[in-house]
Design a protein around this motif. Sequence first.
Motif, PDB file in Angstrom:
ATOM      1  N   TRP A  49     -26.947  29.843  -1.266  1.00 36.15           N
ATOM      2  CA  TRP A  49     -28.395  29.676  -1.208  1.00 36.15           C
ATOM      3  C   TRP A  49     -29.134  30.945  -1.652  1.00 36.15           C
ATOM      4  O   TRP A  49     -30.338  31.053  -1.478  1.00 36.15           O
ATOM      5  CB  TRP A  49     -28.813  29.265   0.208  1.00 36.15           C
ATOM      6  CG  TRP A  49     -28.475  27.831   0.464  1.00 36.15           C
ATOM      7  CD1 TRP A  49     -29.275  26.743   0.268  1.00 36.15           C
ATOM      8  CD2 TRP A  49     -27.217  27.315   0.922  1.00 36.15           C
ATOM      9  NE1 TRP A  49     -28.602  25.586   0.569  1.00 36.15           N
ATOM     10  CE2 TRP A  49     -27.339  25.896   0.980  1.00 36.15           C
ATOM     11  CE3 TRP A  49     -26.009  27.889   1.285  1.00 36.15           C
ATOM     12  CZ2 TRP A  49     -26.298  25.072   1.386  1.00 36.15           C
ATOM     13  CZ3 TRP A  49     -24.966  27.060   1.691  1.00 36.15           C
ATOM     14  CH2 TRP A  49     -25.110  25.674   1.741  1.00 36.15           C
ATOM     15  N   ASP A  50     -28.393  31.858  -2.241  1.00 35.40           N
ATOM     16  CA  ASP A  50     -28.994  33.092  -2.762  1.00 35.40           C
ATOM     17  C   ASP A  50     -29.340  32.881  -4.231  1.00 35.40           C
ATOM     18  O   ASP A  50     -28.444  32.722  -5.063  1.00 35.40           O
ATOM     19  CB  ASP A  50     -27.989  34.247  -2.618  1.00 35.40           C
ATOM     20  CG  ASP A  50     -28.559  35.584  -3.067  1.00 35.40           C
ATOM     21  OD1 ASP A  50     -29.586  35.592  -3.786  1.00 35.40           O
ATOM     22  OD2 ASP A  50     -27.961  36.626  -2.722  1.00 35.40           O
ATOM     23  N   PRO A  51     -30.622  32.853  -4.594  1.00 30.20           N
ATOM     24  CA  PRO A  51     -31.009  32.559  -5.987  1.00 30.20           C
ATOM     25  C   PRO A  51     -30.558  33.612  -6.994  1.00 30.20           C
ATOM     26  O   PRO A  51     -30.612  33.376  -8.199  1.00 30.20           O
ATOM     27  CB  PRO A  51     -32.538  32.469  -5.918  1.00 30.20           C
ATOM     28  CG  PRO A  51     -32.912  33.292  -4.720  1.00 30.20           C
ATOM     29  CD  PRO A  51     -31.797  33.090  -3.731  1.00 30.20           C
ATOM     30  N   THR A  52     -30.102  34.761  -6.515  1.00 30.20           N
ATOM     31  CA  THR A  52     -29.629  35.804  -7.446  1.00 30.20           C
ATOM     32  C   THR A  52     -28.162  35.616  -7.815  1.00 30.20           C
ATOM     33  O   THR A  52     -27.634  36.375  -8.631  1.00 30.20           O
ATOM     34  CB  THR A  52     -29.811  37.203  -6.835  1.00 30.20           C
ATOM     35  OG1 THR A  52     -28.918  37.360  -5.717  1.00 30.20           O
ATOM     36  CG2 THR A  52     -31.245  37.418  -6.386  1.00 30.20           C
ATOM     37  N   THR A  98     -22.603  19.336  -3.095  1.00 27.25           N
ATOM     38  CA  THR A  98     -22.908  20.616  -3.760  1.00 27.25           C
ATOM     39  C   THR A  98     -23.343  20.416  -5.214  1.00 27.25           C
ATOM     40  O   THR A  98     -23.935  21.325  -5.800  1.00 27.25           O
ATOM     41  CB  THR A  98     -21.690  21.550  -3.735  1.00 27.25           C
ATOM     42  OG1 THR A  98     -20.625  20.980  -4.497  1.00 27.25           O
ATOM     43  CG2 THR A  98     -21.227  21.802  -2.317  1.00 27.25           C
ATOM     44  N   ILE A  99     -23.035  19.234  -5.768  1.00 22.89           N
ATOM     45  CA  ILE A  99     -23.468  18.967  -7.140  1.00 22.89           C
ATOM     46  C   ILE A  99     -24.977  18.786  -7.148  1.00 22.89           C
ATOM     47  O   ILE A  99     -25.523  17.932  -6.453  1.00 22.89           O
ATOM     48  CB  ILE A  99     -22.754  17.720  -7.703  1.00 22.89           C
ATOM     49  CG1 ILE A  99     -21.249  17.981  -7.791  1.00 22.89           C
ATOM     50  CG2 ILE A  99     -23.310  17.340  -9.071  1.00 22.89           C
ATOM     51  CD1 ILE A  99     -20.443  16.797  -8.276  1.00 22.89           C
ATOM     52  N   GLY A 100     -25.640  19.600  -7.885  1.00 30.33           N
ATOM     53  CA  GLY A 100     -27.102  19.584  -7.899  1.00 30.33           C
ATOM     54  C   GLY A 100     -27.717  20.835  -7.322  1.00 30.33           C
ATOM     55  O   GLY A 100     -28.908  21.111  -7.562  1.00 30.33           O
ATOM     56  N   LEU A 101     -26.926  21.629  -6.573  1.00 22.56           N
ATOM     57  CA  LEU A 101     -27.441  22.921  -6.115  1.00 22.56           C
ATOM     58  C   LEU A 101     -27.733  23.792  -7.334  1.00 22.56           C
ATOM     59  O   LEU A 101     -26.933  23.846  -8.278  1.00 22.56           O
ATOM     60  CB  LEU A 101     -26.420  23.628  -5.221  1.00 22.56           C
ATOM     61  CG  LEU A 101     -26.219  23.101  -3.795  1.00 22.56           C
ATOM     62  CD1 LEU A 101     -25.132  23.924  -3.106  1.00 22.56           C
ATOM     63  CD2 LEU A 101     -27.516  23.189  -3.008  1.00 22.56           C
ATOM     64  N   ASP A 102     -28.870  24.494  -7.308  1.00 20.30           N
ATOM     65  CA  ASP A 102     -29.226  25.275  -8.496  1.00 20.30           C
ATOM     66  C   ASP A 102     -28.375  26.530  -8.666  1.00 20.30           C
ATOM     67  O   ASP A 102     -28.406  27.159  -9.727  1.00 20.30           O
ATOM     68  CB  ASP A 102     -30.715  25.641  -8.488  1.00 20.30           C
ATOM     69  CG  ASP A 102     -31.118  26.478  -7.282  1.00 20.30           C
ATOM     70  OD1 ASP A 102     -30.242  26.789  -6.440  1.00 20.30           O
ATOM     71  OD2 ASP A 102     -32.308  26.829  -7.170  1.00 20.30           O
TER      72      ASP A 102
END
Length: 284
Positions: free
Chosen positions: A164-167, A199-203
Amino acid sequence: MSTDYQQAREALGVRLRELRLSAPGGRLTGAQLADQQGWHKSKVSRLENGRTTPTPDDLRAWADATGQPEAYDELLARLRGFESHIRSWRRQLSSGHRPVQDTHLTAHSDASLFRGWETSMVFGILQTADYARHIFTRYAELQRTPRDTEDAVRSRLQRQAALWDPTKKFHLLLWEPALHTLVCPPAVLAAQLDRLAGTIGLDTVELGIIPLSASMKIPPSTAFWVYDDRQVIVESWHAELWIDDQASVDTYLRTWQTLRESAVYGSDAQAVIARARRAVQPRA
């Protein structure tokens, strides 16, 4: 638990600091050295504290900048000494699985792009607590090491916060047999497959599945991770291999890219997972 690899990297960092402080033209501050080389201001600290592995070019620049070019050969020899390092499971697991998980947690915190290939089980970063619990128990039995299963599971789940870390980005390839391997009760595998599909679809995650029916250019061999295109971790039955030399890293990157050509993504990957899910025995 500190590994031999990390100890060697920290020792190299100490030597780098000695060279900076003993520069013939006067001791350099970390900021001065970074400015001089056009590096990010944190790079000097990370190198000296053993948090980043220097490249040969980094070492050459360091030796020249500190007015001690003759030190380059010594620094390079130190680097080559731990670029490829075997960490035996017997040594690593002498205190249980938790310390190994903590080591990987640190490695994850230092990287932002991850490429993974797995053939026989679901990636640790995507495992449910129950599935991970069975994995740790089975390996403790195999390696005859102390059981600290719950501590290891907690550390593994802590690592999953990176999802969940966008970096951070996770580009993962999974061979279909991993979806069917019953290293746990069917009900646990069923829940794990449900989690995997979610988890498929997590950015932050790109999950590719290679179906058994896929045409492949190379055999689906040993599982591995590549961190930031600079470090590879390969697991065998007796040890982990941590690899830093760029030629070897490039080989694994080419391997990963070649495997990727056989993978399916999105709804096609969901279909492969769903097929495996239907094959699991109904929950008791």
